[in-house]
Design a protein around this motif. Sequence first.
Motif, PDB file in Angstrom:
ATOM      1  N   PHE A  60     -50.270  11.953 -82.891  1.00  0.00           N
ATOM      2  CA  PHE A  60     -51.079  10.797 -83.275  1.00  0.00           C
ATOM      3  C   PHE A  60     -50.362   9.496 -82.906  1.00  0.00           C
ATOM      4  O   PHE A  60     -50.153   9.216 -81.748  1.00  0.00           O
ATOM      5  CB  PHE A  60     -51.441  10.855 -84.765  1.00  0.00           C
ATOM      6  CG  PHE A  60     -52.207  12.084 -85.148  1.00  0.00           C
ATOM      7  CD1 PHE A  60     -53.384  12.412 -84.504  1.00  0.00           C
ATOM      8  CD2 PHE A  60     -51.731  12.934 -86.137  1.00  0.00           C
ATOM      9  CE1 PHE A  60     -54.096  13.548 -84.845  1.00  0.00           C
ATOM     10  CE2 PHE A  60     -52.423  14.074 -86.491  1.00  0.00           C
ATOM     11  CZ  PHE A  60     -53.617  14.380 -85.844  1.00  0.00           C
ATOM     12  N   TYR A  61     -49.960   8.701 -83.913  1.00  0.00           N
ATOM     13  CA  TYR A  61     -49.387   7.374 -83.652  1.00  0.00           C
ATOM     14  C   TYR A  61     -47.862   7.372 -83.605  1.00  0.00           C
ATOM     15  O   TYR A  61     -47.266   6.292 -83.492  1.00  0.00           O
ATOM     16  CB  TYR A  61     -49.808   6.400 -84.771  1.00  0.00           C
ATOM     17  CG  TYR A  61     -51.281   6.175 -84.890  1.00  0.00           C
ATOM     18  CD1 TYR A  61     -51.925   5.208 -84.127  1.00  0.00           C
ATOM     19  CD2 TYR A  61     -52.035   6.927 -85.771  1.00  0.00           C
ATOM     20  CE1 TYR A  61     -53.284   4.988 -84.243  1.00  0.00           C
ATOM     21  CE2 TYR A  61     -53.392   6.715 -85.896  1.00  0.00           C
ATOM     22  CZ  TYR A  61     -54.014   5.753 -85.131  1.00  0.00           C
ATOM     23  OH  TYR A  61     -55.362   5.544 -85.246  1.00  0.00           O
ATOM     24  N   THR A  62     -47.244   8.511 -83.698  1.00  0.00           N
ATOM     25  CA  THR A  62     -45.799   8.537 -83.884  1.00  0.00           C
ATOM     26  C   THR A  62     -45.092   9.296 -82.765  1.00  0.00           C
ATOM     27  O   THR A  62     -45.521  10.386 -82.394  1.00  0.00           O
ATOM     28  CB  THR A  62     -45.449   9.170 -85.242  1.00  0.00           C
ATOM     29  OG1 THR A  62     -46.226   8.535 -86.263  1.00  0.00           O
ATOM     30  CG2 THR A  62     -43.976   9.001 -85.555  1.00  0.00           C
ATOM     31  N   CYS A  63     -44.012   8.701 -82.258  1.00  0.00           N
ATOM     32  CA  CYS A  63     -43.235   9.294 -81.164  1.00  0.00           C
ATOM     33  C   CYS A  63     -41.774   9.414 -81.567  1.00  0.00           C
ATOM     34  O   CYS A  63     -41.241   8.564 -82.297  1.00  0.00           O
ATOM     35  CB  CYS A  63     -43.300   8.423 -79.912  1.00  0.00           C
ATOM     36  SG  CYS A  63     -44.916   8.271 -79.149  1.00  0.00           S
ATOM     37  N   LEU A  64     -41.135  10.457 -81.068  1.00  0.00           N
ATOM     38  CA  LEU A  64     -39.685  10.609 -81.189  1.00  0.00           C
ATOM     39  C   LEU A  64     -39.080  10.254 -79.842  1.00  0.00           C
ATOM     40  O   LEU A  64     -39.112  11.046 -78.896  1.00  0.00           O
ATOM     41  CB  LEU A  64     -39.322  12.031 -81.590  1.00  0.00           C
ATOM     42  CG  LEU A  64     -37.831  12.365 -81.624  1.00  0.00           C
ATOM     43  CD1 LEU A  64     -37.094  11.523 -82.664  1.00  0.00           C
ATOM     44  CD2 LEU A  64     -37.621  13.856 -81.882  1.00  0.00           C
ATOM     45  N   PHE A  65     -38.545   9.048 -79.736  1.00  0.00           N
ATOM     46  CA  PHE A  65     -37.880   8.611 -78.515  1.00  0.00           C
ATOM     47  C   PHE A  65     -36.402   9.010 -78.607  1.00  0.00           C
ATOM     48  O   PHE A  65     -35.742   8.782 -79.623  1.00  0.00           O
ATOM     49  CB  PHE A  65     -37.965   7.093 -78.372  1.00  0.00           C
ATOM     50  CG  PHE A  65     -39.374   6.563 -78.250  1.00  0.00           C
ATOM     51  CD1 PHE A  65     -40.033   6.558 -77.023  1.00  0.00           C
ATOM     52  CD2 PHE A  65     -40.041   6.058 -79.358  1.00  0.00           C
ATOM     53  CE1 PHE A  65     -41.324   6.072 -76.904  1.00  0.00           C
ATOM     54  CE2 PHE A  65     -41.329   5.570 -79.248  1.00  0.00           C
ATOM     55  CZ  PHE A  65     -41.967   5.573 -78.024  1.00  0.00           C
ATOM     56  N   MET A  66     -35.898   9.605 -77.543  1.00  0.00           N
ATOM     57  CA  MET A  66     -34.501  10.020 -77.507  1.00  0.00           C
ATOM     58  C   MET A  66     -33.884   9.610 -76.176  1.00  0.00           C
ATOM     59  O   MET A  66     -34.464   9.841 -75.116  1.00  0.00           O
ATOM     60  CB  MET A  66     -34.356  11.522 -77.708  1.00  0.00           C
ATOM     61  CG  MET A  66     -34.890  12.026 -79.036  1.00  0.00           C
ATOM     62  SD  MET A  66     -34.419  13.749 -79.386  1.00  0.00           S
ATOM     63  CE  MET A  66     -32.637  13.581 -79.600  1.00  0.00           C
ATOM     64  N   GLY A  67     -32.701   9.020 -76.263  1.00  0.00           N
ATOM     65  CA  GLY A  67     -31.989   8.642 -75.054  1.00  0.00           C
ATOM     66  C   GLY A  67     -30.501   8.845 -75.228  1.00  0.00           C
ATOM     67  O   GLY A  67     -29.974   8.743 -76.353  1.00  0.00           O
ATOM     68  N   ARG A  68     -29.833   9.159 -74.144  1.00  0.00           N
ATOM     69  CA  ARG A  68     -28.388   9.367 -74.190  1.00  0.00           C
ATOM     70  C   ARG A  68     -27.683   8.395 -73.253  1.00  0.00           C
ATOM     71  O   ARG A  68     -28.057   8.265 -72.079  1.00  0.00           O
ATOM     72  CB  ARG A  68     -28.032  10.802 -73.820  1.00  0.00           C
ATOM     73  CG  ARG A  68     -26.568  11.127 -74.098  1.00  0.00           C
ATOM     74  CD  ARG A  68     -26.245  12.578 -73.795  1.00  0.00           C
ATOM     75  NE  ARG A  68     -24.888  12.888 -74.245  1.00  0.00           N
ATOM     76  CZ  ARG A  68     -24.050  13.674 -73.589  1.00  0.00           C
ATOM     77  NH1 ARG A  68     -24.422  14.246 -72.453  1.00  0.00           N
ATOM     78  NH2 ARG A  68     -22.841  13.900 -74.059  1.00  0.00           N
ATOM     79  N   ALA A  69     -26.667   7.711 -73.771  1.00  0.00           N
ATOM     80  CA  ALA A  69     -25.885   6.783 -72.964  1.00  0.00           C
ATOM     81  C   ALA A  69     -25.025   7.551 -71.970  1.00  0.00           C
ATOM     82  O   ALA A  69     -24.675   8.720 -72.182  1.00  0.00           O
ATOM     83  CB  ALA A  69     -24.998   5.914 -73.855  1.00  0.00           C
ATOM     84  N   ALA A  70     -24.666   6.888 -70.895  1.00  0.00           N
ATOM     85  CA  ALA A  70     -23.807   7.515 -69.905  1.00  0.00           C
ATOM     86  C   ALA A  70     -22.399   7.706 -70.462  1.00  0.00           C
ATOM     87  O   ALA A  70     -21.920   6.873 -71.249  1.00  0.00           O
ATOM     88  CB  ALA A  70     -23.734   6.641 -68.648  1.00  0.00           C
ATOM     89  N   PRO A  71     -21.740   8.803 -70.107  1.00  0.00           N
ATOM     90  CA  PRO A  71     -20.340   8.982 -70.528  1.00  0.00           C
ATOM     91  C   PRO A  71     -19.463   7.878 -69.967  1.00  0.00           C
ATOM     92  O   PRO A  71     -19.749   7.308 -68.907  1.00  0.00           O
ATOM     93  CB  PRO A  71     -19.983  10.345 -69.935  1.00  0.00           C
ATOM     94  CG  PRO A  71     -21.276  11.030 -69.670  1.00  0.00           C
ATOM     95  CD  PRO A  71     -22.249   9.938 -69.332  1.00  0.00           C
ATOM     96  N   ARG A  72     -18.390   7.593 -70.637  1.00  0.00           N
ATOM     97  CA  ARG A  72     -17.457   6.549 -70.161  1.00  0.00           C
ATOM     98  C   ARG A  72     -16.202   7.195 -69.594  1.00  0.00           C
ATOM     99  O   ARG A  72     -15.851   8.298 -69.935  1.00  0.00           O
ATOM    100  CB  ARG A  72     -17.082   5.628 -71.315  1.00  0.00           C
ATOM    101  CG  ARG A  72     -18.249   4.773 -71.805  1.00  0.00           C
ATOM    102  CD  ARG A  72     -17.829   3.927 -72.976  1.00  0.00           C
ATOM    103  NE  ARG A  72     -18.979   3.235 -73.546  1.00  0.00           N
ATOM    104  CZ  ARG A  72     -19.020   2.752 -74.780  1.00  0.00           C
ATOM    105  NH1 ARG A  72     -17.968   2.904 -75.573  1.00  0.00           N
ATOM    106  NH2 ARG A  72     -20.084   2.134 -75.237  1.00  0.00           N
TER     107      ARG A  72
END
Length: 229
Positions: A217-229
């Motif tokens: 419906f109106y809800t999303c699970l956004f997931m992101g991963r930063a690049a390793p350093r």
Amino acid sequence: MAERSRSAAAVWSDPDFAGAWLAADPRGEHDLLALPRLIAARVVAEETPEPRLIVDVAGGGGAFLSVLLEAFPGARGVWLDASPTMLERARSELARFGDRVEFRPGDMTELRAAGVPGDADLIASSRASHHLDRAELHGFYQEAAGLLAGGGWLVNLDHIAPEEVWNRRFRSARKKFTPPRPAGTHHHDRPLPGIEDHLDGYRAAGITEVDIAWKAFYTCLFMGRAAPR
């Protein structure tokens, strides 16, 4: 603090308003967000099985942080929210984790000013950033990304604004799954950000590995991963 965020923070600082929202928040079989919280933990665990620091931004009653700390028993958590009423509930809900949890009052648009530590392995937020406009939302993602450790995760479980034709469809169908909230228990004074506002915000913050891990419906699970350093 940005003007729109300031307005929302003032509303949620009203104990009557925040208390009514908590009382109406679905639990048990009616809580459609139990699954995406577990999904978030499971996806993170695939590549970060032992996070050390988890930050829950605008943590509300503590539901999301509770799931994450249960999934990662070696992690400590930082809970952040601007609402004294939410702080009271979160202290109760998270009491079983003892000194693993640090509570900090503060606004999601001023993470560093609130004392949120850097090098977080996971920064999560839930049902809060939809009160921001596009510029504020992107500012939140930018600041949060700057507080992540290399390879850290930025997770946002939040409501979005669909196109109007889907808005009508979702509004009707959703009633079959969750009871309607009483009038006055939620505060939306402007249109919510859309999916692309969120995805653009992640990418502008330098997190290019981003996707929608769950949507209903109106809800999303956004997931992101930063690049390793």
